[in-house]
Motif scaffolding. Structure first.
Motif, PDB file in Angstrom:
ATOM      1  N   ARG A 243      48.827  33.373  36.511  1.00 28.64           N
ATOM      2  CA  ARG A 243      47.865  32.985  35.478  1.00 28.64           C
ATOM      3  C   ARG A 243      47.998  33.912  34.279  1.00 28.64           C
ATOM      4  NH1 ARG A 243      44.705  33.100  40.234  1.00 28.64           N
ATOM      5  NH2 ARG A 243      44.336  30.987  41.039  1.00 28.64           N
ATOM      6  N   ALA A 244      48.059  33.335  33.102  1.00 27.73           N
ATOM      7  CA  ALA A 244      48.093  34.133  31.881  1.00 27.73           C
ATOM      8  C   ALA A 244      46.690  34.478  31.412  1.00 27.73           C
ATOM      9  CB  ALA A 244      48.841  33.380  30.782  1.00 27.73           C
ATOM     10  N   HIS A 245      45.700  33.800  31.991  1.00 32.35           N
ATOM     11  CA  HIS A 245      44.307  34.025  31.597  1.00 32.35           C
ATOM     12  C   HIS A 245      43.483  34.367  32.832  1.00 32.35           C
ATOM     13  CE1 HIS A 245      45.385  32.423  27.673  1.00 32.35           C
ATOM     14  NE2 HIS A 245      45.916  31.373  28.285  1.00 32.35           N
ATOM     15  N   GLY A 246      42.248  34.744  32.599  1.00 33.79           N
ATOM     16  CA  GLY A 246      41.387  35.172  33.691  1.00 33.79           C
ATOM     17  C   GLY A 246      41.270  36.676  33.708  1.00 33.79           C
ATOM     18  N   PRO A 247      40.307  37.203  34.446  1.00 33.77           N
ATOM     19  CA  PRO A 247      40.086  38.648  34.453  1.00 33.77           C
ATOM     20  C   PRO A 247      41.066  39.388  35.345  1.00 33.77           C
ATOM     21  CG  PRO A 247      38.558  37.579  35.954  1.00 33.77           C
ATOM     22  CD  PRO A 247      39.326  36.473  35.269  1.00 33.77           C
ATOM     23  N   VAL A 248      41.143  40.690  35.148  1.00 32.30           N
ATOM     24  CA  VAL A 248      41.725  41.593  36.130  1.00 32.30           C
ATOM     25  C   VAL A 248      40.584  41.962  37.071  1.00 32.30           C
ATOM     26  CG1 VAL A 248      42.713  43.875  36.545  1.00 32.30           C
ATOM     27  CG2 VAL A 248      43.550  42.470  34.648  1.00 32.30           C
ATOM     28  N   LEU A 249      40.811  41.785  38.350  1.00 35.11           N
ATOM     29  CA  LEU A 249      39.784  41.996  39.368  1.00 35.11           C
ATOM     30  C   LEU A 249      40.109  43.260  40.140  1.00 35.11           C
ATOM     31  CD1 LEU A 249      37.377  40.674  40.994  1.00 35.11           C
ATOM     32  CD2 LEU A 249      39.158  39.542  42.371  1.00 35.11           C
ATOM     33  N   VAL A 250      39.116  44.129  40.340  1.00 36.79           N
ATOM     34  CA  VAL A 250      39.354  45.345  41.111  1.00 36.79           C
ATOM     35  C   VAL A 250      38.288  45.460  42.188  1.00 36.79           C
ATOM     36  CG1 VAL A 250      38.054  46.817  39.477  1.00 36.79           C
ATOM     37  CG2 VAL A 250      39.730  47.840  41.030  1.00 36.79           C
ATOM     38  N   GLY A 251      38.745  45.748  43.412  1.00 38.73           N
ATOM     39  CA  GLY A 251      37.827  45.973  44.513  1.00 38.73           C
ATOM     40  C   GLY A 251      37.283  47.390  44.473  1.00 38.73           C
ATOM     41  N   VAL A 252      35.958  47.513  44.569  1.00 40.90           N
ATOM     42  CA  VAL A 252      35.290  48.811  44.451  1.00 40.90           C
ATOM     43  C   VAL A 252      34.436  49.045  45.695  1.00 40.90           C
ATOM     44  CG1 VAL A 252      33.576  50.116  43.143  1.00 40.90           C
ATOM     45  CG2 VAL A 252      35.244  48.718  41.940  1.00 40.90           C
ATOM     46  N   ASP A 253      34.544  50.249  46.281  1.00 43.71           N
ATOM     47  CA  ASP A 253      33.711  50.568  47.439  1.00 43.71           C
ATOM     48  C   ASP A 253      33.195  52.008  47.417  1.00 43.71           C
ATOM     49  OD1 ASP A 253      35.864  52.149  48.074  1.00 43.71           O
ATOM     50  OD2 ASP A 253      36.452  51.044  49.872  1.00 43.71           O
TER      51      ASP A 253
ATOM     52  N   GLN B  33      43.265  52.212  50.938  1.00 42.80           N
ATOM     53  CA  GLN B  33      42.360  52.368  52.066  1.00 42.80           C
ATOM     54  C   GLN B  33      40.973  52.602  51.518  1.00 42.80           C
ATOM     55  OE1 GLN B  33      42.234  56.045  54.571  1.00 42.80           O
ATOM     56  NE2 GLN B  33      43.231  54.713  56.048  1.00 42.80           N
ATOM     57  N   GLY B  34      39.984  51.962  52.132  1.00 46.20           N
ATOM     58  CA  GLY B  34      38.639  52.030  51.587  1.00 46.20           C
ATOM     59  C   GLY B  34      37.690  52.881  52.393  1.00 46.20           C
ATOM     60  N   ARG B  35      36.479  52.995  51.876  1.00 47.84           N
ATOM     61  CA  ARG B  35      35.413  53.741  52.543  1.00 47.84           C
ATOM     62  C   ARG B  35      35.091  53.096  53.886  1.00 47.84           C
ATOM     63  NH1 ARG B  35      29.447  53.577  50.052  1.00 47.84           N
ATOM     64  NH2 ARG B  35      29.803  51.405  50.666  1.00 47.84           N
ATOM     65  N   GLY B  36      34.969  53.928  54.911  1.00 43.21           N
ATOM     66  CA  GLY B  36      34.581  53.424  56.218  1.00 43.21           C
ATOM     67  C   GLY B  36      35.744  52.947  57.064  1.00 43.21           C
ATOM     68  N   GLU B  37      36.969  52.917  56.499  1.00 42.06           N
ATOM     69  CA  GLU B  37      38.119  52.482  57.292  1.00 42.06           C
ATOM     70  C   GLU B  37      38.701  53.674  58.041  1.00 42.06           C
ATOM     71  OE1 GLU B  37      39.784  48.548  55.235  1.00 42.06           O
ATOM     72  OE2 GLU B  37      40.532  50.388  54.343  1.00 42.06           O
ATOM     73  N   LEU B  38      39.344  53.389  59.152  1.00 41.00           N
ATOM     74  CA  LEU B  38      39.891  54.456  59.986  1.00 41.00           C
ATOM     75  C   LEU B  38      40.921  55.259  59.204  1.00 41.00           C
ATOM     76  CD1 LEU B  38      40.376  52.490  63.322  1.00 41.00           C
ATOM     77  CD2 LEU B  38      38.508  54.038  62.721  1.00 41.00           C
ATOM     78  N   THR B  39      40.789  56.568  59.236  1.00 42.89           N
ATOM     79  CA  THR B  39      41.684  57.410  58.435  1.00 42.89           C
ATOM     80  C   THR B  39      43.124  57.337  58.916  1.00 42.89           C
ATOM     81  OG1 THR B  39      41.119  59.298  59.836  1.00 42.89           O
ATOM     82  CG2 THR B  39      39.866  59.031  57.806  1.00 42.89           C
ATOM     83  N   GLY B  40      43.353  56.904  60.140  1.00 42.19           N
ATOM     84  CA  GLY B  40      44.718  56.791  60.636  1.00 42.19           C
ATOM     85  C   GLY B  40      45.463  55.587  60.110  1.00 42.19           C
ATOM     86  N   LEU B  41      44.736  54.673  59.460  1.00 43.67           N
ATOM     87  CA  LEU B  41      45.395  53.485  58.929  1.00 43.67           C
ATOM     88  C   LEU B  41      46.192  53.854  57.691  1.00 43.67           C
ATOM     89  CD1 LEU B  41      42.502  50.846  59.110  1.00 43.67           C
ATOM     90  CD2 LEU B  41      44.454  51.041  60.648  1.00 43.67           C
ATOM     91  N   LEU B  42      47.457  53.451  57.665  1.00 41.83           N
ATOM     92  CA  LEU B  42      48.271  53.713  56.477  1.00 41.83           C
ATOM     93  C   LEU B  42      47.938  52.733  55.361  1.00 41.83           C
ATOM     94  CD1 LEU B  42      51.599  54.479  58.301  1.00 41.83           C
ATOM     95  CD2 LEU B  42      50.243  56.082  56.955  1.00 41.83           C
ATOM     96  N   LEU B  43      47.500  51.539  55.735  1.00 44.03           N
ATOM     97  CA  LEU B  43      47.064  50.555  54.755  1.00 44.03           C
ATOM     98  C   LEU B  43      45.788  49.942  55.306  1.00 44.03           C
ATOM     99  CD1 LEU B  43      47.943  49.306  52.044  1.00 44.03           C
ATOM    100  CD2 LEU B  43      49.006  47.465  53.343  1.00 44.03           C
ATOM    101  N   GLY B  44      44.715  50.012  54.525  1.00 44.60           N
ATOM    102  CA  GLY B  44      43.422  49.563  55.012  1.00 44.60           C
ATOM    103  C   GLY B  44      43.376  48.077  55.325  1.00 44.60           C
ATOM    104  N   SER B  45      42.389  47.691  56.109  1.00 45.50           N
ATOM    105  CA  SER B  45      42.270  46.302  56.531  1.00 45.50           C
ATOM    106  C   SER B  45      41.980  45.374  55.362  1.00 45.50           C
ATOM    107  CB  SER B  45      41.172  46.165  57.588  1.00 45.50           C
ATOM    108  OG  SER B  45      39.925  46.635  57.080  1.00 45.50           O
ATOM    109  N   VAL B  46      41.187  45.816  54.393  1.00 44.72           N
ATOM    110  CA  VAL B  46      40.896  44.983  53.223  1.00 44.72           C
ATOM    111  C   VAL B  46      42.173  44.769  52.405  1.00 44.72           C
ATOM    112  CG1 VAL B  46      39.611  44.843  51.055  1.00 44.72           C
ATOM    113  CG2 VAL B  46      38.474  45.661  53.127  1.00 44.72           C
ATOM    114  N   SER B  47      42.929  45.850  52.196  1.00 47.96           N
ATOM    115  CA  SER B  47      44.180  45.734  51.441  1.00 47.96           C
ATOM    116  C   SER B  47      45.150  44.795  52.139  1.00 47.96           C
ATOM    117  CB  SER B  47      44.834  47.110  51.283  1.00 47.96           C
ATOM    118  OG  SER B  47      43.944  48.023  50.679  1.00 47.96           O
TER     119      SER B  47
END
Length: 293
Positions: free
Chosen positions: A149-159, A261-275
């Motif tokens: 898409r050339a239009h629309g917002p840039v969306l960022v996940g915040v936690d 990796q986000g807040r509340g995710e296991l620190t051993g995860l190299l890539l968080g579940s949300v990502s």
């Protein structure tokens, strides 16, 4: 993002259509950032002790190395056609694709990948190379998937996590480069817990809860948004699973940015579940930000 002089946008290619789509996306990103584009192909066959040179009396272009050179040339041509005048180079590097690309990340401004390659199983929504590079990279990783898409917002996940603040900074820069609005989106499911064993209230004020979660979004934006005064910023706090909330919103976005990796995710995860979830299900390109910028 790596700020070293001359740091390139790097795109991994393997001759697949998703890789060529990544080349087009990478060419545009490089032009936006006024950086060179570097096309890289991980050439695994020497590691497997497979003959890579053409046998005697073979037709021109035969042999695995010649084929690799051809696919890199095609990718460079695709980039030049996408953005005429772009500074672009190509290189074949002996090694497995993910390892080769990870070797590029310490000095790259950005790594761009297709969501699947020639070696991917058709049942996988995102290939293993994309997931591995996003999990370990020392620079932001952009995966070409979903709709362009050339239009629309840039969306960022915040936690509220440190990585989501880094994602906010990257997203603000992207929004500025694209002339787009930034939507800072926070998905929440229930009142937060202060620690292990904390009791959750049986009844809570929904309005108060929403206000508390919205304050978390505001805190994540504090300071960073001031450095990008040209970017209109909209805050959204939505009750729901964070991955689902982001995936739904991605249907109208031109880019989704998440922390590794986000807040509340296991620190051993190299890539968080949300990502991981948005890499598999988002309907627009996804940028994963792990390393300090």
């Amino acid at each position: 993002m790596n700020s070293a002089d001359g740091a390139a946008v790097v795109v991994g290619v393997d001759g697949s259509e998703p890789a060529l789509r990544a080349v087009r996306l990478a060419a545009v990103e490089a032009a936006r950032r006024h950086r060179p584009l570097r096309v890289v192909h991980g050439f695994i066959w020497p590691l497997l002790h497979v003959p890579v040179e053409p046998p005697p009396d073979s037709p021109p272009g035969a042999g695995l190395r010649n084929q690799a050179e051809q696919l890199v040339t095609e990718a460079v041509t695709e980039a030049e056609a996408t953005v005429p005048g772009i500074r672009v180079s190509g290189e074949i590097i002996d090694g497995e694709a993910a390892a080769v690309l990870l070797g590029e990340t310490p000095t790259a401004a950005l790594i761009v990948l297709g969501d699947r390659g020639l070696g991917g199983f058709s049942s996988l929504v995102v290939g293993s190379v994309a997931v591995q590079v996003a999990a370990y990279a020392d620079c932001p990783v952009l995966v070409a998937r979903g709709a362009d898409r050339a239009h629309g917002p840039v969306l960022v996940g915040v936690d509220g996590s440190e990585l989501s603040r880094r994602a906010v900074e990257f997203a603000l820069e992207e929004a500025s480069l694209r002339g787009a609005e930034l939507v800072a989106l926070h998905g929440y499911r229930h009142p937060g817990s202060g620690g292990p064993g904390d009791m959750q209230p049986l009844v809570h004020d929904e309005t108060q809860l929403h206000d508390e979660e919205d304050r978390l979004v505001a805190e994540s934006l504090a300071g960073a948004a001031d450095r990008w005064p040209d970017v209109p910023v909209r805050r959204r706090s939505v009750r729901g699973r964070p991955a689902g909330v982001l995936t739904d919103a991605s249907r109208e976005a031109q880019l989704l940015v998440v922390g590794g990796q986000g807040r509340g995710e296991l620190t051993g995860l190299l890539l968080g579940s949300v990502s991981q979830s948005v890499l598999h299900h988002a309907d627009c390109p996804v940028a994963v930000v792990r390393a300090p910028r």
